[in-house]
Design an enzyme around this catalytic site. Structure first.
Site, PDB file in Angstrom:
ATOM      1  N   ASP A 138      26.051 -42.771   8.438  1.00 33.02           N
ATOM      2  CA  ASP A 138      26.754 -44.152   8.844  1.00 33.02           C
ATOM      3  C   ASP A 138      28.079 -44.576   8.060  1.00 33.02           C
ATOM      4  OD1 ASP A 138      26.907 -47.116   9.455  1.00 33.02           O
ATOM      5  OD2 ASP A 138      25.256 -47.316   8.640  1.00 33.02           O
TER       6      ASP A 138
ATOM      7  N   ASP B 213      33.534 -49.005  11.714  1.00 36.46           N
ATOM      8  CA  ASP B 213      32.279 -48.894  11.242  1.00 36.46           C
ATOM      9  C   ASP B 213      31.579 -47.990  12.490  1.00 36.46           C
ATOM     10  OD1 ASP B 213      29.336 -48.107  10.308  1.00 36.46           O
ATOM     11  OD2 ASP B 213      29.099 -50.495   9.910  1.00 36.46           O
TER      12      ASP B 213
ATOM     13  N   GLU C 274      26.883 -50.689   1.936  1.00 34.48           N
ATOM     14  CA  GLU C 274      28.756 -51.316   2.061  1.00 34.48           C
ATOM     15  C   GLU C 274      28.925 -51.925   1.752  1.00 34.48           C
ATOM     16  OE1 GLU C 274      27.248 -51.917   6.916  1.00 34.48           O
ATOM     17  OE2 GLU C 274      25.593 -50.999   6.419  1.00 34.48           O
TER      18      GLU C 274
ATOM     19  N   GLU D 202      32.025 -48.379   3.856  1.00 29.10           N
ATOM     20  CA  GLU D 202      31.011 -47.544   3.702  1.00 29.10           C
ATOM     21  C   GLU D 202      30.578 -46.224   4.033  1.00 29.10           C
ATOM     22  OE1 GLU D 202      28.664 -48.453   7.381  1.00 29.10           O
ATOM     23  OE2 GLU D 202      26.542 -47.943   6.986  1.00 29.10           O
TER      24      GLU D 202
ATOM     25  N   HIS E  85      21.296 -49.740   3.495  1.00 27.70           N
ATOM     26  CA  HIS E  85      19.857 -50.171   3.893  1.00 27.70           C
ATOM     27  C   HIS E  85      19.746 -48.349   4.253  1.00 27.70           C
ATOM     28  CE1 HIS E  85      22.298 -48.362   7.837  1.00 27.70           C
ATOM     29  NE2 HIS E  85      23.187 -49.286   7.049  1.00 27.70           N
TER      30      HIS E  85
ATOM     31  N   HIS F  57      18.600 -49.341  10.286  1.00 29.19           N
ATOM     32  CA  HIS F  57      18.295 -50.174   9.786  1.00 29.19           C
ATOM     33  C   HIS F  57      16.507 -50.199   9.208  1.00 29.19           C
ATOM     34  CE1 HIS F  57      21.510 -52.746   8.232  1.00 29.19           C
ATOM     35  NE2 HIS F  57      21.929 -51.972   9.522  1.00 29.19           N
TER      36      HIS F  57
HETATM   37 MN    MN Z   1      27.605 -48.928   9.486  1.00 25.11          MN
HETATM   38 MN    MN Z   2      25.127 -49.704   7.750  1.00 26.44          MN
END
Ligand code: MN
Ligand code: MN
Length: 310
Positions: free
Chosen positions: A98, A87, A193, A288, A158, A166
């Site tokens: 992200d 990630d 995600e 994600e 998010h 976030h």
């Molecule tokens: Mn992530």
């Molecule tokens: Mn994330």
């Protein structure tokens, strides 16, 4: 939220670097390799492509769902049968992408991976301005369940804003009735995600903390000289983006670093993110993407071919 000026261009650049880094990083994930080798190579690759990590490379294995990055002393060596979540976040001038993938080194857990991958693909194909967070959660949970797994209820997607990974809005991986009328609007940037597991469907904090971020608050209690210096470096280099003490070992005495970040956390200037472990030690998969909602267009900035028609 407005995405004016060159914000969109920078988001697209961050997304492109993130996508290329994930492709590159996947090739590094092999039995016998250590998380430190992989993460340091991945983080360097992000800089080489002209971005900076928006948070430390997360390489969470098996029942660890999220937030593991190698520490100053601890590391994880991949095994023949590891289920590895890579990630990563990329920042271009504070504009963040992200994205995450899961790699199943034994090939024994394809269905578990397919559950979260299919859930993400389904949201990516159906997401549009005006879709409710309830509906997104419904798509995710029903897809994961159809594959025979549970979602992790206390891990969510998010929204993202500049310098903030976030940004306050959680996007649950299950249909939450309270969010029936909470809709995605043009100008919003979100990370979707889905997490799937054969465990309990919940995570709890583990004992390792290798990721921290600046809270934006000056300490209530006076800092000593070392704490003052560390906080200054963190604010200058990373501002409110998460960092890891591993990144600071050239600038500070390694034997003092752990205690320095812990005392800054105790004084309210840093926030620590413990690793998140599946409550029944179930295996966890995650995929994600970061998505920008525009007025009549949806950009999946971390994927090139996910949505050709828009
Ligand atoms: Mn992530
Ligand atoms: Mn994330």
């Amino acid at each position: 939220m407005e995405l004016g000026g060159d914000a969109i261009e920078k988001l697209i650049k961050a997304g492109d670097i993130a996508r290329r880094t994930i492709e590159y990083g996947k090739g590094l994930i092999r039995p016998g390799r250590s998380a430190r080798e992989i993460c340091e190579t991945v983080e360097k690759y992000i800089y080489d492509l002209g971005g900076m990590p928006a948070f430390p490379c997360n390489l969470s294995v098996d029942h660890v769902a999220a937030h593991y990055t190698p520490g100053l002393r601890d590391d994880v060596v991949l095994r023949e049968d590891s289920v590895v979540k890579l990630d990563i976040g990329v920042s271009v001038d504070g504009y963040i992408a992200d994205t995450a993938v899961t790699i199943d080194l034994s090939g024994m857990h394809e269905k578990l991976l397919e559950a979260s991958k299919a859930a993400l693909d389904s949201v990516v194909s159906k997401i549009r301005p005006g879709i409710s967070l309830y509906e997104i959660g419904k798509i995710i949970e029903s897809t994961v369940r159809r594959h025979g797994y549970k979602v992790i209820r206390n891990l969510t997607g998010h929204n993202i804003s500049r310098y903030t990974v976030h940004a306050g809005l959680s996007i649950p991986n299950y249909p939450d009735r309270a969010l029936f009328y909470k809709r995605l609007k043009p100008g919003m940037q979100v990370a979707i995600e889905p997490f799937a597991t054969n465990g309990k469907g919940l995570v709890k904090d583990g004992s390792i903390v290798n990721i921290y971020s600046y809270t934006g608050r000056r300490p209530k209690i006076k800092l000593n000289d070392d704490e003052e210096k560390l906080l200054k470096v963190v604010v200058e280099r990373y501002y409110t983006l998460p960092f890891t003490p591993r990144w600071l070992r050239k600038d500070f005495d390694v034997d003092k670093l752990d205690n320095l970040v812990k005392s800054l956390e105790a004084k309210g200037s840093l926030h620590g993110y413990p690793i998140l472990e599946e409550a029944a030690k179930g295996l966890v998969s995650q995929f994600e993407h970061t998505i920008v909602i525009l007025k009549d267009e949806v950009l999946v900035i971390t994927c090139k071919d996910c949505r050709d028609t828009s």
